[in-house]
Scaffold this active site. Structure first.
Site, short mmCIF file in Angstrom:
data_model
loop_
_atom_site.label_atom_id
_atom_site.label_comp_id
_atom_site.label_asym_id
_atom_site.label_seq_id
_atom_site.Cartn_x
_atom_site.Cartn_y
_atom_site.Cartn_z
N HIS A 84 107.78 44.73 45.13
CA HIS A 84 109.22 44.93 45.07
C HIS A 84 109.67 45.73 43.85
O HIS A 84 110.85 46.09 43.77
CB HIS A 84 109.95 43.58 45.10
CG HIS A 84 109.75 42.76 43.88
ND1 HIS A 84 108.71 41.86 43.76
CD2 HIS A 84 110.44 42.68 42.72
CE1 HIS A 84 108.79 41.27 42.57
NE2 HIS A 84 109.82 41.76 41.93
N ASP A 138 111.86 37.17 44.53
CA ASP A 138 112.35 38.22 43.64
C ASP A 138 112.84 39.50 44.32
O ASP A 138 113.52 40.29 43.68
CB ASP A 138 111.26 38.58 42.63
CG ASP A 138 111.85 39.06 41.30
OD1 ASP A 138 113.04 38.82 41.06
OD2 ASP A 138 111.11 39.67 40.51
#
Length: 871
Positions: A270, A22
């Site tokens: 993230h 991701d």
């Protein structure tokens, strides 16, 4: 974390696969770290469509990634998912909320039997994607965000699908893992191509470049950097406390640090460090990090007091030390008291001179330290435009903590006197003298009070610096908006004058003259520039011999509704741009996660059509620095950052860095709200620093160091700044005459400083009576004639007053031994293997031989060791 993995799962539980499905782009240094940790392979999903299309044409979705230009054997097997995401192929996701494909019916007698149809559909997927690879193996991701809320339903259907491929003549479908897949691919001995670049910027298409998140939530990015600085210093101090048996409560000290370690891990998520979380989630991250720092802070006054304690003192000395985390907003109650103490801890393995800056009053002071009375400056400074309930100071006390010893401490006693401080060189703008600094490092201003030239490393170069703004695309119609993830200016345009939109209307004037205030002191010269109500900057130069840089300290915000076009939902994205006269660069360089530099080739800018994003396609993440150079002019210019930011060199001789942004529309990439940060009821204000360094392009520089080596050293000094503790000394207990009899005024954890190109990356307590020690070479090949060479360090007697009695090298993550075949230079000493049995769940190698305790480091190399000490 490595201890938990080893103790709980043993050797078989050691991670061997890098798996990033991701994150929004992938750095080469991350691949290098995986390789050095002993990982076999790296799998990921997100990369620009144009890059992936080319890899598909070349049947190269799997390749060997040469993850370092400096290290040998740096190739790591890399595999990119065949599909556009990590979700299951269309029609093969069975969940209640996120997807609801038709269930597989494998009963041939049923009226809705569809197994053969599903097998045929999945076979078509396999056939389409198999040509992208060079073996007969292909990996399909079968999950996604928030999926498997109905795991049983998913697996029931997958079981039926797999069963449907039994006896299939073409394909064998089965459950697998990345490790098994890697083994299967490599057993075919494929002829794989080699990749040497990285995967930035990530773009879904020609108008959706994910380069806004390089800067989003700028204060969070800075706070994370502060958290790491404190964590590393606290781990050092914990290690020294344990070495010296300063307390019977070292276990609780470790617990205090553990919380900060865990939060720093969370901050690497993230959607945390990128700034792509919702506002209330960001606030929770800030709460957690603040709490963790406060927990880490609790025992440090005891540790520092006992490290400084004189030999004839038997009782504990616990100093009332705290961090002042709000000094960047001119707030520190303790430094406004009549008497207080300042303790400086240097986390670098060499002497460092650091300029301590604390909120103060316009008074005279006595500052007493290990070197006697210290000279100081009282300087006016930028006022933070937020009304706190706390007391905000209008001036700062500046003094130099000179030559703080390696991994060492210096103590200072500060007493406020009654007289006012008179600075005959401070005041409003004067036209007669606009030269600041010294003959070796300084700057000048032009008639508009903007930067005109910089002197450094025997060069004087005309450099102009301006603030500008990009006007954010509002995403109307079929357009794509600039948001937390995406950076997209309107019409792909260049940046505008900072006052382009003010007070609710477009302003086409370009009056660049700014008002200034001068501060000329004994230690520092600085000029405060006021551009408008939301933008102020201080340009300063410290006058010490080892301060070869110009500092730009900027204060941006709040970007309120008077400064932003709210009627048409156009946001404002603020940059600082440097113009270097007579320098022409076709390429520029940015760091990869603060380590190796990567060459960036500017795409054909500007474009003559609207089929591509000319600005954002040239934006890259800048973790520590961005560099331009002109070999024909023998000139190199670098700007270093105090946090991660987006940056570029769009034209020859230019460097720009984005420092703050507020967008009014969501970009529909997952955060589901526009980037409109608030603080204390107002839109966010951001304060930060840039550091300008210039010099020659070659490996031979002035004062024995090239420009590149100076940049490396400065970046490290800013990443691991000395930790500044303050303590109230108002009571008699902390009176100077009493305390100076109990403590020494300085202390060093090392017997000798390490070479300038070597850093102690980690020093922390490990298991039982052992310690983790990581050393790194901080200069790359060819950057410096003297410091780019392999260096040898003898660490046998590094730590005062102990010697290393046992040592063994590990892989980078310190959860596996480095085998004899993998290490060309394992420092050996008479080693008791039994101590290492307690460090890991599995047995170590037997028979560690007796050799010299010399460690060699090649450029950019990191080596990890588990050590034991003895007197």
């Amino acid at each position: 974390m490595t201890l938990v993995l080893n103790d709980t799962l043993g050797k078989c539980g050691r991670p061997r696969i890098g798996w990033q499905i991701d994150p929004f782009g992938h750095s080469r240094e991350q691949a290098s770290i995986f390789k050095q940790m002993g990982y076999d392979a790296f799998f990921f999903v997100r990369l620009s469509k144009s890059v992936k299309d080319q890899l598909i044409l070349d049947s190269s979705l799997e390749f060997l990634w040469k993850s370092s230009a400096e290290l040998d054997n740096s190739e790591i097997f890399t595999s990119i998912f065949s599909t556009d995401s990590y979700f299951a192929p269309s029609g093969f996701c069975w969940d209640y909320l996120q997807c609801n494909s038709d269930a597989i019916n494998d009963d041939p007698e049923s009226f809705d039997y569809n197994l053969e149809k599903k097998v045929e559909e999945f076979s078509e997927f396999i056939s389409n994607y198999s040509k992208y690879y060079r073996t007969n193996n292909i990996l399909f991701g079968m999950g996604g965000d928030f999926q498997y809320q109905s795991a049983e339903r998913n697996y029931m259907n997958l079981d039926k699908l797999i069963k449907g491929f039994q006896n299939n003549n073409d394909y064998n479908v089965f459950y697998s893992t990345p490790s098994c897949y890697y083994e299967a691919v490599m057993s075919n001995k494929p002829n794989l191509s080699t990749f040497t670049d990285d995967f930035f910027p990530y773009a879904e298409n020609d108008h959706a470049f994910w380069s806004g998140y390089y800067t989003s939530r700028s204060t969070s990015k800075r706070f994370e950097r502060t958290g790491n600085n404190i964590l590393q210093g606290a781990q050092h101090l914990n290690a020294f406390s344990k070495m010296r048996n300063l307390s019977n409560d070292t276990a609780s000290y470790e617990n205090n640090v553990r919380m900060l370690r865990e939060v720093m891990g969370i901050m690497q998520h993230h959607d945390a460090i990128t700034g792509t979380e919702k506002q209330h989630v960001f606030e929770d991250y800030t709460r957690m990090l603040t709490k963790a720092i406060k927990e880490t802070e609790k025992p440090l006054g005891n540790i520092i007091g006992n490290l400084l304690k004189r030999d004839n003192v038997t009782e504990d000395v616990t100093l009332p030390l705290l961090f002042c985390l709000l000094t960047n907003t001119s707030i520190c109650d303790i430094s406004l008291k009549d008497k207080y103490m300042v303790t400086v801890y240097n986390p670098l393995p060499r002497n460092v001179t650091y300029y301590v800056r604390l909120p103060a009053e316009n008074s005279t002071y006595n500052i007493t330290g290990p070197d006697g009375q210290e000279i100081y400056d009282i300087v006016t400074h930028m006022i933070y435009p937020v009304n706190y309930s706390a007391r905000v100071s209008e001036v700062e006390l500046v003094f130099a903590a000179k030559n703080v010893p390696p991994l060492g401490i210096k103590y200072y006693y500060v007493e406020k006197l009654t007289q006012s401080y008179e600075n005959n060189y401070a005041g409003e703008e004067r036209d007669d003298n606009k030269v600041f600094g010294t003959n070796t490092v300084g700057f000048t201003l032009d008639d508009n009070n903007l930067l005109e030239s910089v002197t450094m490393n025997s060069k004087t170069v005309k450099i102009n610096q301006r603030f500008m703004i990009y006007v954010s695309n509002n995403g109307t119609g079929d357009s794509i908006a600039s948001g937390a993830y995406l950076f997209r200016p309107i019409n792909g345009s260049d940046a505008y004058n900072i006052n382009y939109f003010e007070n609710g209307q477009v302003n086409q004037t370009t009056d660049d003259k700014v008002s200034v205030t001068y501060n000329r002191g004994n230690l520092v010269d600085e000029v405060i520039q006021v551009f408008n109500k939301w933008l102020t900057q201080s340009i300063r130069v410290y006058k010490g011999e080892d301060n070869g840089f110009i500092e730009f300290d900027w204060l941006v915000g709040p970007l309120d509704n008077d400064t932003i076009d709210t009627e048409y939902n156009h946001g404002k994205e603020v940059i600082s741009r440097f113009y270097v006269n007579d320098l022409d660069n076709d390429v520029f360089y940015t760091d990869s996660n603060g380590r190796e530099l990567i060459e960036r080739k500017r795409t054909d800018y500007p474009y003559n059509n609207d089929s591509f994003e000319p600005v954002t396609s040239n934006y890259y993440p800048v973790t520590s620095k961005i560099v331009i150079k002109d070999e024909s002019k023998n000139l190199q210019v670098a700007v270093l950052t105090d946090r991660s930011q987006g940056g570029s060199s769009l034209w020859g001789g230019e460097i720009e860095l984005m420092i703050h942004r507020r967008t009014l529309r969501d970009d529909y990439k997952g955060v589901d709200e526009p980037l409109q940060e608030t603080e204390f009821g107002k839109y966010l204000t951001v304060r930060g620093q840039h550091y300008l360094v210039l010099g020659s392009t070659g490996a031979n520089g002035t004062n024995g160091k090239s420009s590149s080596a100076q940049e490396r050293e400065l970046a490290l000094k800013k990443l691991l700044q000395p930790l500044i503790f303050v303590g109230d000394a108002s009571s008699n207990q902390w009176d100077w005459d009493n305390l100076s009899k109990k403590i020494n005024l300085q202390w060093s954890g090392l017997k000798t400083a390490l070479p300038d190109n070597v850093n102690i990356l980690n020093l922390e307590p490990w298991k039982d009576d052992s310690y983790l020690l990581r050393l790194e070479h901080i200069v790359a090949k060819g950057e410096d004639a003297n410091h780019s060479k392999e260096v040898e360090v003898n660490i046998a007697d590094l730590f005062s007053p102990y010697s290393i009695s046992s040592i063994r090298e590990t892989k980078l993550a310190a959860n596996d031994w480095l085998s004899d075949t993998e290490s060309s230079d394992i420092p050996k000493r008479k080693t008791d293997s039994s101590i290492f049995s307690s460090l890991f769940f599995w047995e170590p190698q037997a028979n560690v031989n007796e050799i010299e305790a010399n460690i060699s480091l090649s450029p950019m190399q990191i080596r990890s060791f588990i050590i034991q000490l003895s007197k």
